[in-house]
Motif scaffolding. Structure first.
Motif, short mmCIF file in Angstrom:
data_model
loop_
_atom_site.label_atom_id
_atom_site.label_comp_id
_atom_site.label_asym_id
_atom_site.label_seq_id
_atom_site.Cartn_x
_atom_site.Cartn_y
_atom_site.Cartn_z
N LEU A 16 0.83 -1.21 0.00
CA LEU A 16 0.00 0.00 0.00
C LEU A 16 0.86 1.26 0.00
O LEU A 16 0.60 2.21 -0.75
CB LEU A 16 -0.92 0.00 1.22
N MET A 17 1.91 1.26 0.82
CA MET A 17 2.70 2.46 0.99
C MET A 17 3.62 2.77 -0.18
O MET A 17 4.26 3.82 -0.21
CB MET A 17 3.51 2.37 2.28
N THR A 18 3.67 1.89 -1.17
CA THR A 18 4.43 2.20 -2.39
C THR A 18 3.53 2.76 -3.48
O THR A 18 3.99 3.04 -4.59
CB THR A 18 5.16 0.95 -2.92
N MET A 19 2.24 2.94 -3.18
CA MET A 19 1.31 3.45 -4.18
C MET A 19 1.47 4.95 -4.37
O MET A 19 2.11 5.63 -3.58
CB MET A 19 -0.13 3.11 -3.78
N ALA A 20 0.86 5.44 -5.43
CA ALA A 20 0.98 6.85 -5.78
C ALA A 20 0.39 7.76 -4.72
O ALA A 20 -0.63 7.45 -4.11
CB ALA A 20 0.27 7.11 -7.11
N ASN A 21 1.06 8.89 -4.49
CA ASN A 21 0.58 9.92 -3.57
C ASN A 21 0.89 11.27 -4.19
O ASN A 21 2.03 11.73 -4.17
CB ASN A 21 1.25 9.77 -2.20
N SER A 22 -0.14 11.89 -4.77
CA SER A 22 0.06 13.17 -5.44
C SER A 22 -0.17 14.36 -4.51
O SER A 22 -0.08 15.50 -4.96
CB SER A 22 -0.89 13.28 -6.64
N ARG A 23 -0.46 14.12 -3.25
CA ARG A 23 -0.77 15.20 -2.32
C ARG A 23 0.44 15.51 -1.43
O ARG A 23 1.03 14.60 -0.83
CB ARG A 23 -1.97 14.84 -1.44
N PRO A 24 0.81 16.78 -1.29
CA PRO A 24 1.92 17.14 -0.40
C PRO A 24 1.52 16.96 1.06
O PRO A 24 0.34 16.95 1.41
CB PRO A 24 2.16 18.62 -0.74
N LEU A 25 2.52 16.85 1.93
CA LEU A 25 2.26 16.67 3.36
C LEU A 25 1.48 17.83 3.95
O LEU A 25 0.71 17.65 4.89
CB LEU A 25 3.58 16.48 4.11
N GLU A 26 1.66 19.03 3.40
CA GLU A 26 0.93 20.18 3.91
C GLU A 26 -0.58 20.00 3.72
O GLU A 26 -1.39 20.50 4.50
CB GLU A 26 1.37 21.46 3.20
N GLU A 27 -0.94 19.29 2.67
CA GLU A 27 -2.36 19.07 2.39
C GLU A 27 -2.88 17.80 3.06
O GLU A 27 -3.99 17.78 3.58
CB GLU A 27 -2.56 18.96 0.87
N CYS A 28 -2.08 16.76 3.03
CA CYS A 28 -2.45 15.47 3.63
C CYS A 28 -1.30 15.01 4.52
O CYS A 28 -0.38 14.32 4.05
CB CYS A 28 -2.74 14.42 2.54
N PRO A 29 -1.34 15.35 5.80
CA PRO A 29 -0.23 14.99 6.70
C PRO A 29 0.02 13.50 6.80
O PRO A 29 1.15 13.07 7.00
CB PRO A 29 -0.67 15.57 8.05
N SER A 30 -1.02 12.69 6.65
CA SER A 30 -0.83 11.24 6.65
C SER A 30 -0.61 10.76 5.22
O SER A 30 -1.40 11.08 4.32
CB SER A 30 -2.05 10.52 7.22
N PRO A 31 0.45 9.99 4.97
CA PRO A 31 0.66 9.46 3.62
C PRO A 31 -0.49 8.56 3.18
O PRO A 31 -0.78 8.48 1.99
CB PRO A 31 1.98 8.69 3.74
#
Length: 433
Positions: free
Chosen positions: A130-145
């Protein structure tokens, strides 16, 4: 970009309940056992309104087996991350893969801890994937990966809701699922988007799984892609929605974009050339037409009993729609039109054409609409006897006044329009009007 596995906190789950608006949510874990190997289990980590838990399938379905002889493989591309590519020709309607979601959770905004803990509830191996999947949101917007992964990848799914939630509003019933394989293909490591997709996803609550299937024939070596926006929308709206929600610029043939990258690393929209602008305008118009086609053109239901309409009026209109669908790559709409064309030929008593269109619909709808597939599969065995209204229009035409005499070549005085009016409304003379 992919998330960092180590960015999730280690240790036991600390909390089991959160609220958002008028809704409360609790962690819930679903463990599915393989029917062929009881040692193999698939875990679905959920965050649900407690009232939904008792409405989940009971007993639980078995875990879906791995796809045998898969028709695809995942490859790294030069500019879009990983992509899913066909390893052989895939016929339209064929299953590509079936998968349980790793996560099921609401669309509501929740604290960072809620997303962290729904991720931590997965077994280590599933969590690492799961944690290798895409994440297009910065930490400022989504603090949890995990939240970033959800916002980037989640696909909407339907659950059963209790009567007590009838007045809670539509937002309370918005839930999504995250699929490590179905989502993990191409642009920034998720299934490549196209405004003319060649594949679609069908959710099945009874099996707690989604099926990825081919909307049209896919050639060996071709990339497999679905859509992340409503393709009926005009190009400008589609592009803006994808940039806002997924942080990428669609470069499919219907959008005519040549991706460029800003100094911040984000995709930016380029100005289309005059030829591209003309192409976009034609495409937008075609898609707008398709979006309202069933409201502006005759359909099977009304036509089937209206003998004033030409026998081919629905078939001609729907054939025109299918040509636009093919041009715009919008095969997700095709089954409605194919079904009605087949039904038209049935009520006209044309068995050859009914078999041709019915067999096509059967191939296309086995995953998308199993109930329709089963109905047509039964009709196709013996349509003349199994289809209740077989050749109804043909029979009505044959029973028109004077038809037998006309067929023999005799002169027949056909009723004039005024006589037809009087007959329909049972009017005897002008004095009765």
């Amino acid at each position: 970009m992919a998330s960092n596995i180590s960015s999730l906190p280690e240790g036991p789950v600390k909390n089991n309940g959160w609220t958002a608006g008028n809704q409360s949510y609790v962690l819930h874990s679903i463990s599915l056992t393989s029917s062929s190997n009881p040692q193999n289990k698939t875990v679905i980590s959920c965050l649900l309104n407690p009232a939904l838990i008792t409405l989940l399938p009971n007993p639980l379905p078995p875990a879906q087996p791995p796809t045998q002889n898969p028709s695809f493989h995942v490859l790294s591309t030069s500019n879009k991350g990983f992509g899913m590519f066909a390893t052989r020709d895939i016929p339209a309607g064929e299953l590509i893969t079936n998968e349980h979601p790793a996560l099921i959770l609401p669309a509501a905004s929740l604290p960072k801890e809620a997303y962290d803990e729904i991720g931590m509830q997965l077994p280590k191996k599933q969590r690492e994937i799961l944690m290798t999947m895409a994440n297009s949101r910065p930490l400022e917007e989504c603090p949890s990966p995990v939240e970033g992964i959800v916002r980037t990848n989640a696909l909407a799914l339907d659950l059963q809701f209790p009567k007590s939630m009838e007045n809670d509003g539509p937002s309370a019933k918005l839930y999504g699922g995250v699929y490590p394989l179905i989502n993990r293909c191409n642009h920034r490591t998720f299934l490549y988007h196209s405004c003319g997709p060649n594949a679609a996803v069908k959710w099945n609550l009874a099996t707690l799984s989604s099926s990825l299937y081919a909307l049209r024939a896919i050639r060996a070596g071709e990339e497999i892609h679905k859509t992340y926006v409503n393709p009926i929308l005009p190009r400008a709206t589609r592009v803006a929605t994808l940039l806002k929600n997924y942080r990428f610029l669609c470069d499919c043939p219907w959008c005519c974009n040549v991706p460029s990258t800003s100094t911040t690393g984000h995709s930016e929209m380029t100005t289309p050339s005059p030829d591209q602008s003309a192409q976009i305008a034609v495409s937008d118009n075609n898609r707008a037409l398709l979006g309202k086609w069933v409201f502006t053109h005759p359909g099977y239901l009304k036509w089937s009993t209206d003998l004033c309409r030409a026998d081919d009026v629905v078939i001609s209109a729907h054939t025109e729609a299918l040509a636009l669908i093919e041009k715009e790559g919008m095969q997700g709409l095709q089954n409605l039109f194919i079904e009605e064309i087949a039904m038209c030929y049935a009520i006209l008593g044309d068995e050859i054409e009914f078999q041709r269109w019915g067999q096509k619909l059967l191939r296309l709808s086995k995953i998308e609409d199993p109930a329709m597939a089963a109905k047509f599969e039964d009709w196709l065995i013996d349509p003349v006897h199994k289809f209740k209204r077989w050749a109804w229009r043909k029979k009505q035409r044959m029973q028109r006044p004077g038809r037998k005499r006309l067929d023999k070549g005799e002169d027949v005085e056909l009723p004039i329009a005024d006589d037809i009016f009087r007959s329909l409304f049972q009017v005897d003379s002008d004095d009765d009007l």
